[in-house]
Design an enzyme around this catalytic site. Structure first.
Site, PDB file in Angstrom:
ATOM      1  N   HIS A 154     -16.561  35.368  32.191  1.00 24.07           N
ATOM      2  CA  HIS A 154     -15.856  34.244  32.803  1.00 24.07           C
ATOM      3  C   HIS A 154     -15.578  34.463  34.285  1.00 24.07           C
ATOM      4  O   HIS A 154     -15.176  33.540  34.991  1.00 24.07           O
ATOM      5  CB  HIS A 154     -14.566  33.912  32.044  1.00 24.07           C
ATOM      6  CG  HIS A 154     -13.415  34.842  32.269  1.00 24.07           C
ATOM      7  ND1 HIS A 154     -13.080  35.839  31.378  1.00 24.07           N
ATOM      8  CD2 HIS A 154     -12.498  34.915  33.257  1.00 24.07           C
ATOM      9  CE1 HIS A 154     -12.008  36.480  31.806  1.00 24.07           C
ATOM     10  NE2 HIS A 154     -11.641  35.934  32.958  1.00 24.07           N
TER      11      HIS A 154
ATOM     12  N   ASP B   7     -17.558  37.753  26.155  1.00 29.00           N
ATOM     13  CA  ASP B   7     -17.013  37.582  27.505  1.00 29.00           C
ATOM     14  C   ASP B   7     -17.301  38.791  28.391  1.00 29.00           C
ATOM     15  O   ASP B   7     -16.462  39.210  29.176  1.00 29.00           O
ATOM     16  CB  ASP B   7     -15.513  37.306  27.472  1.00 29.00           C
ATOM     17  CG  ASP B   7     -14.994  36.794  28.815  1.00 29.00           C
ATOM     18  OD1 ASP B   7     -15.778  36.185  29.561  1.00 29.00           O
ATOM     19  OD2 ASP B   7     -13.814  37.020  29.121  1.00 29.00           O
TER      20      ASP B   7
ATOM     21  N   SER C 179      -9.212  40.308  35.606  1.00 30.25           N
ATOM     22  CA  SER C 179     -10.334  40.181  34.680  1.00 30.25           C
ATOM     23  C   SER C 179     -11.519  41.014  35.119  1.00 30.25           C
ATOM     24  O   SER C 179     -11.945  40.954  36.279  1.00 30.25           O
ATOM     25  CB  SER C 179     -10.784  38.718  34.578  1.00 30.25           C
ATOM     26  OG  SER C 179     -10.034  38.032  33.635  1.00 30.25           O
TER      27      SER C 179
END
Length: 424
Positions: free
Chosen positions: A148, A181, A272
């Site tokens: 992402h 992910d 992230s």
């Protein structure tokens, strides 16, 4: 709940965290056949059901949709460790730290060892710009991060990677895997002096172990935060077609479900893809999402002491496959399940009830039947359909696993050999 495009909010069952007592909820709709095995697909925080629990946390992807121009500087302060730590050099990866007192780590030594192996990632597309983090995976310039963070740059975007010493390089996507992910990018004309991160053992983690998160929260590169491992095998779902940092839907029909490491180390948007490391400075997880009690439309949640990371065992397996072929295979069980509550002796417990078994699949070959309730995988408790997906998702095709089921009121163990998920 209707989410603002930048919310990235998902529902996460927390197995007791922030739970309220409530009468058993009616059976949830069955999950589609597990393309990854006998469980629904993984991560970006989507809805994760848990039987008999109605209060859910919202999980928010720890990616930066906005970039803070402020950069962290040296504040001139440092904590005094309770015991001396020594650093062992390693020619092929980042140094490892030998702590004089493992219960009170010298985090300054850990930060010094790890920081050269963590990078800041900036992504620019026609939809906007975003920021995230990544870890140096090898000396060839491969960077491991979240899908992402970089997925929107495929085809029409630009990726810029900044090393800890300030050098900046362009990067291209090597491969992405939306269902876990995870993604790998590669530096363009990368330098020869990269320091790959040392890999740890996520299987050896214990609740209460110290942990440090390293990354680029809110654009503040080189930030480190510390805490502990708060929980293990936490099923976290971020839903289908994971959202990007720009609020765009990415092209994947898979649900992202992770058998996550939960940590109290502060994780915020921009973390992230960054590193979660142990007291030795070894990578134990890729930071991916944070929990939120809820947020108003148009706002973005920050750390509340509950963050989630993808275990390094799973991350390394996917990264190796992406580097080798640009795509990743997943384990497959071949059942559809739903949340339920079943009688287990004199008690009741939550589990994943099988509602269909596809013919010719590992589940069918092992004798799994409609109506069976799966309550454990290799001794790890399964209390929802999502938890089952998370457990299978971290395995690989060919793995042999033991399912504990309740059939007609009696427990029994069933041995299953997982297969490769068929192409959809």
């Amino acid at each position: 709940m209707t989410l603002a495009p930048e919310d990235h909010t998902q529902q996460i069952p927390q197995g007791g965290y922030y739970s309220q007592s409530a009468p058993p909820a009616p059976p949830a709709p069955p999950t589609p056949p597990l393309g990854e095995g006998s469980r629904p697909a993984p991560k970006r925080d989507r809805r994760v059901g848990q039987t008999a629990v109605t209060a859910l946390l919202a999980a928010v992807l720890a990616s930066g949709g906005t970039y803070a121009v402020t950069q962290l500087g040296d504040n001139g302060t440092s904590s005094t460790p309770t015991a001396t730590a020594t650093t062992n050099s390693n020619q092929n990866s980042s140094p490892t730290v030998v702590q004089g007192n493992v219960s009170a780590p010298d985090w300054s030594a850990v930060a010094a060892a790890v920081s050269p192996s963590v990078v800041s990632i900036d992504v620019t597309t026609q939809q906007g710009s975003g920021a995230g983090s990544g870890v140096v995976f090898d000396k060839s310039g491969h960077i491991l991060t979240n899908n992402h963070v970089v997925g929107d740059a495929a085809g029409n975007g630009a990726i810029t990677v900044t090393l800890s010493d300030g050098r900046t390089f362009g990067a291209t996507i090597v491969g992405t895997d939306a269902s876990t992910d995870l993604a790998v990018i590669k530096l363009t004309n990368g330098p020869s002096d990269l320091t790959p991160i040392s890999l740890g053992d996520s299987e050896a983690l214990k609740v209460g172990d110290p942990a440090m998160a390293v990354g680029n929260p809110l654009g503040l590169s080189g930030t480190v935060t510390t805490g502990i491992i708060s929980a293990l095998n936490r099923p976290v779902s971020t839903g289908t077609s994971s959202e990007s940092p720009f609020g765009q839907q990415q092209s994947s029909g898979d649900e992202v479900v992770t058998n996550a490491i939960q940590t109290s180390a502060a994780i915020n948007p921009g973390n992230s893809g960054g590193a979660l490391v142990n007291g030795k400075g070894e990578l134990i997880g890729i930071n991916s999402s944070i929990a939120s009690l809820g947020q108003s439309q148009g706002s973005q949640s920050g750390n509340i002491g509950i963050g989630f990371a993808i275990p390094v065992k799973e991350a390394k397996s996917i990264a190796d496959q992406l580097i080798r072929s640009g795509k990743a295979e997943h384990a497959f069980l071949g059942v559809s399940t739903r949340d339920t509550v079943v009688t287990d002796g004199s008690a009741k417990r939550a589990g994943a009830q099988v509602v269909s078994v596809s013919s010719g699949t590992p589940a069918a070959n092992a004798g799994i039947k409609n109506g069976d309730v799966i309550i454990a995988v290799d001794g790890q408790r399964v209390d929802s359909a999502t938890a089952l997906v998370a457990q299978i998702r971290e395995m690989t095709a060919g793995d042999k696993t033991k399912l504990t089921i309740i059939r007609s009121g009696a427990r029994q163990d069933v041995e299953v050999t997982l297969a490769v998920k068929p192409a959809s």
